[in-house]
Design a protein around this motif. Structure first.
Motif, short mmCIF file in Angstrom:
data_model
loop_
_atom_site.label_atom_id
_atom_site.label_comp_id
_atom_site.label_asym_id
_atom_site.label_seq_id
_atom_site.Cartn_x
_atom_site.Cartn_y
_atom_site.Cartn_z
N LYS A 122 0.70 -1.29 -0.04
CA LYS A 122 0.18 0.02 0.21
C LYS A 122 1.17 1.21 0.05
O LYS A 122 0.50 2.38 -0.68
N ALA A 123 1.94 0.99 0.57
CA ALA A 123 2.88 2.43 0.66
C ALA A 123 3.39 2.59 -0.60
O ALA A 123 3.58 3.81 -1.08
N MET A 124 3.87 1.35 -1.36
CA MET A 124 4.29 1.54 -2.60
C MET A 124 3.12 2.19 -3.63
O MET A 124 3.87 3.17 -4.53
N GLY A 125 1.98 2.30 -3.42
CA GLY A 125 1.06 3.24 -4.11
C GLY A 125 1.18 4.51 -3.94
O GLY A 125 0.58 5.08 -4.59
N ARG A 131 7.38 2.30 -6.06
CA ARG A 131 6.94 1.92 -7.22
C ARG A 131 7.81 1.60 -8.26
O ARG A 131 7.83 0.59 -8.81
N GLN A 132 8.75 2.34 -8.27
CA GLN A 132 10.15 1.93 -9.48
C GLN A 132 10.97 0.88 -9.00
O GLN A 132 11.42 0.08 -9.70
N LEU A 133 11.36 0.73 -7.47
CA LEU A 133 11.89 -0.27 -7.05
C LEU A 133 11.22 -1.63 -7.25
O LEU A 133 11.83 -2.45 -7.57
N ASP A 134 9.90 -1.48 -7.05
CA ASP A 134 9.29 -2.73 -7.14
C ASP A 134 9.15 -3.24 -8.73
O ASP A 134 9.23 -4.37 -8.92
N LEU A 135 9.02 -2.16 -9.47
CA LEU A 135 8.99 -2.59 -11.07
C LEU A 135 10.42 -3.24 -11.46
O LEU A 135 10.24 -4.26 -12.11
#
Length: 207
Positions: A122-125, A131-135
């Motif tokens: 949820k923090a990623m959103g 978001r970029q790290l997760d991508l």
């Protein structure tokens, strides 16, 4: 990926005492996230639970977002360690179903608690750097999934395996929130259904 300066630790702990303080800070933040949403998390609450002076906390982390970023990186590192272990253990004799079953079980049982993973997602959103790290990480893990499927004898092309690995990764990630919200036997049943579906998705690469 180079994160925003606001998410970079001010300094890395060198001495053992400093390492212990940072570990207490991260543990406190993780503990608070089991009962509070990210927006309720504050550096003051973290420092109190960690029994660390707020000034000491700021020596290592400029804000709570940097702490969340560190927790997120830790979760991703735990996932990487699962793949490292499984890549060493894999063999054609094991078979793809047993191999990927072990991978999904290990990913479900990593140290970062399910509810914390859900809060971090949820923090990623709310944060472009997360978001970029997760991508970036999803691309790496999709490639690792593709390589494992290829090593197990998949007939798909490299491109097809990469696309397939991406779908599998995102479905596995989509299970986090419902699993975090389920309790007891309901959680076990939900995980088994999700695991079976993931294995069915994997099977498409071997038909």
């Amino acid at each position: 990926m180079t994160p925003s300066p606001t998410l970079v630790r001010r300094r890395l702990p060198a001495q053992e005492r400093s390492k212990q303080r940072v570990e207490r800070i991260l543990l406190a933040a993780s503990t608070l996230l089991t009962t509070s949403s990210v927006d309720k998390l504050t550096t003051r609450r973290i420092s109190e639970l960690a029994d660390v002076n707020i000034a000491t906390l700021y020596q290592f982390f400029p804000n709570k977002e940097a702490i969340i970023f560190a927790l997120y990186q830790r979760w991703l590192n735990e996932m990487d360690e699962v793949f490292d272990r499984m890549e060493m253990k894999q063999s054609r004799q094991m078979g793809w179903r047993a191999l990927f079953g072990k991978i999904f079980d290990a990913l479900n049982q990593i140290q970062t608690e399910l509810i914390v993973r859900d809060r971090l997602l949820k923090a990623m959103g709310m944060n472009e750097d997360l978001r970029q790290l997760d991508l970036d990480h999803s691309i790496v893990l999709a490639k690792r999934l593709a390589r494992l499927m290829a090593n197990q004898g998949s007939h798909l092309s490299e491109y097809e395996l990469q696309e397939h690995g991406t779908l599998i990764f995102h479905f596995e990630r989509a299970l986090v929130t419902p699993l975090a919200n389920a309790k007891g036997n309901d959680q076990e049943v939900l995980y088994k259904k999700g695991r079976d579906f993931l294995l069915e998705m994997i099977s498409l690469a071997f038909r």
